[in-house]
Design an enzyme around this catalytic site. Structure first.
Site, PDB file in Angstrom:
ATOM      1  CG  HIS A   1      -5.316   3.815   1.230  1.00  0.00           C
ATOM      2  ND1 HIS A   1      -4.940   2.509   0.971  1.00  0.00           N
ATOM      3  CD2 HIS A   1      -6.602   3.916   0.832  1.00  0.00           C
ATOM      4  CE1 HIS A   1      -5.947   1.871   0.430  1.00  0.00           C
ATOM      5  NE2 HIS A   1      -6.976   2.692   0.339  1.00  0.00           N
TER       6      HIS A   1
ATOM      7  CB  SER B   1      -9.449   0.185   0.144  1.00  0.00           C
ATOM      8  OG  SER B   1      -8.690   0.488  -0.978  1.00  0.00           O
TER       9      SER B   1
ATOM     10  CG  ASP C   1      -5.371   2.729  18.373  1.00  0.00           C
ATOM     11  OD1 ASP C   1      -5.019   2.944  19.547  1.00  0.00           O
ATOM     12  OD2 ASP C   1      -6.369   3.276  17.851  1.00  0.00           O
TER      13      ASP C   1
ATOM     14  CB  ALA D   1      -9.352  -8.021  -7.478  1.00  0.00           C
TER      15      ALA D   1
ATOM     16  CG  ASP E   1      -2.252   0.619   1.016  1.00  0.00           C
ATOM     17  OD1 ASP E   1      -2.289   1.858   0.988  1.00  0.00           O
ATOM     18  OD2 ASP E   1      -3.261  -0.102   0.879  1.00  0.00           O
TER      19      ASP E   1
END
Length: 370
Positions: free
Chosen positions: A94, A247, A69, A195, A61
């Protein structure tokens, strides 16, 4: 095979375009309440039996920046944009958002919680603020495979080239699960690359009501659906972001794959995918269809021992407790906006078509649509 093949050719010709990357969200105290997908998927029940421990998920990415976190979760990866980088630079937020959806651990009731909070994230940076032509996706997949990733998340899309085909095949041979965003409207008219490849799980998005999100594309290559509208997660500068698009849905399914790989360490990648698909909640037309694929991700069902994993797949944790009643999901909707960055890889179809056909003919997943 004809439908899948036509989808591949159409996507290879279409290419892809840039899209938005989400907006800032509220402070940590409000984040958990905004993560509606946790209740929708009954994540608390799923995490009673698996939290993703022992599994590394590669996030190919925009990089993954430091975030409270994600403390202790992000490994040193690599950067295909800046020499010597370790993948832990993210100028868009992103990639950090996708990592949070997969493996954020937050506080007890504050901050972001990922699907597999004990999984590790291997960050691989392949794009920055703007889409990159000829992004090194194939090399990134190879790096992930060679550095121990058992799940690869591709919340991006675009063109395809021989290097990517070769890397995907090598990952398949190495028993790696690859999850990718199916594509977003209006930039895409069908399932985008990579994909659409047979060994990659193409994930579309649903809204809060469980219906196909307006932003999500349809196509014969679609495999699964998961929440992908107004999805809260980690962001840049220790903040949070809200995103809509395939996404986010793909990252959630990558977290689900990590849970399975942790609970059933002997389960093969093919068996993991088959389990996710066979336990999905059927939606739309009966059976596999172009709008919902095999259906909506059902985390608890996928992790249930009653789903009968293969004889070689022995659980590493206690049996799954009985599932509680399905959590009610809000029917509220907001305007959709794409959050999947699409990367154009301008390679002529004539160069890759022969190899692509051979690759697609190599293997079909159990239960895949004809």
């Amino acid at each position: 095979m004809t439908r899948r093949f036509l989808a591949v050719v159409a996507a290879a010709l279409a290419g892809a375009s840039a899209a938005l990357c989400g907006t800032p969200a509220l402070g940590a105290d409000a984040v958990r309440d905004k993560q509606w997908h946790l209740e929708f998927l009954d994540v608390a029940e799923a995490q009673r039996t698996s939290t993703g421990k022992g599994v590394t998920v590669a996030v190919i990415d925009s990089g993954v920046s430091d975030h409270p976190d994600l403390s202790g979760t992000v490994l040193n990866g690599t950067d295909f944009l800046e020499r010597g980088g370790n993948g832990r630079t993210d100028r868009t937020g992103h990639g950090t958002g996708m990592a949070g959806l997969i493996a954020a651990h937050g506080g007890e009731k504050t901050g972001a919680l990922g699907i597999a909070p004990d999984a590790k994230i291997l960050p691989i940076r392949v794009f920055d603020k703007k889409p990159q032509k000829n992004a090194r996706i194939g090399e990134a997949i190879t790096y992930a495979t060679e550095h121990g990733a058992k799940v690869i998340n591709l919340s991006l899309g675009g063109g395809i080239d021989p290097a990517t085909l070769s890397a995907v095949k090598a990952a398949q041979d190495a028993d790696v699960v690859i999850i990718a965003a199916a594509g977003n409207k209006p930039e895409d008219v069908g399932i985008t690359a990579p994909a659409f490849l047979e060994s990659i799980v193409a994930v579309g998005a649903i809204d809060r009501s469980g219906k196909k999100a307006a932003v999500s594309v349809s196509g014969a290559a679609l495999d699964l659906m998961a929440p992908g509208e107004d999805i809260e997660s980690t962001g840049r500068n220790d903040g949070y972001r809200s995103g809509t698009g395939t996404s986010d849905a793909a990252a959630i399914v990558s977290g689900a794959a990590a849970l399975l790989r942790s609970k059933y360490p002997d389960m093969t990648a093919e068996e993991v995918v088959a389990r996710l698909e066979s336990t999905a909640i059927d939606k739309g037309k009966p059976g596999v269809d172009a709008d919902y694929g095999h259906g909506i991700l059902d985390l608890v069902a996928a992790l249930s021992d009653s789903a009968a994993p293969s004889a070689s797949a022995s659980p590493s944790t206690a049996p799954t407790p009985t599932r509680s009643a399905s959590a009610a999901a809000s029917s509220a909707t907001e305007p959709a906006g794409s959050t999947t960055p699409f990367i154009v890889g301008g390679v002529a179809v004539v160069v890759v078509l022969g190899g692509l056909i051979a690759f697609l003919l190599a293997r079909r997943r159990p239960g895949a649509s004809p």
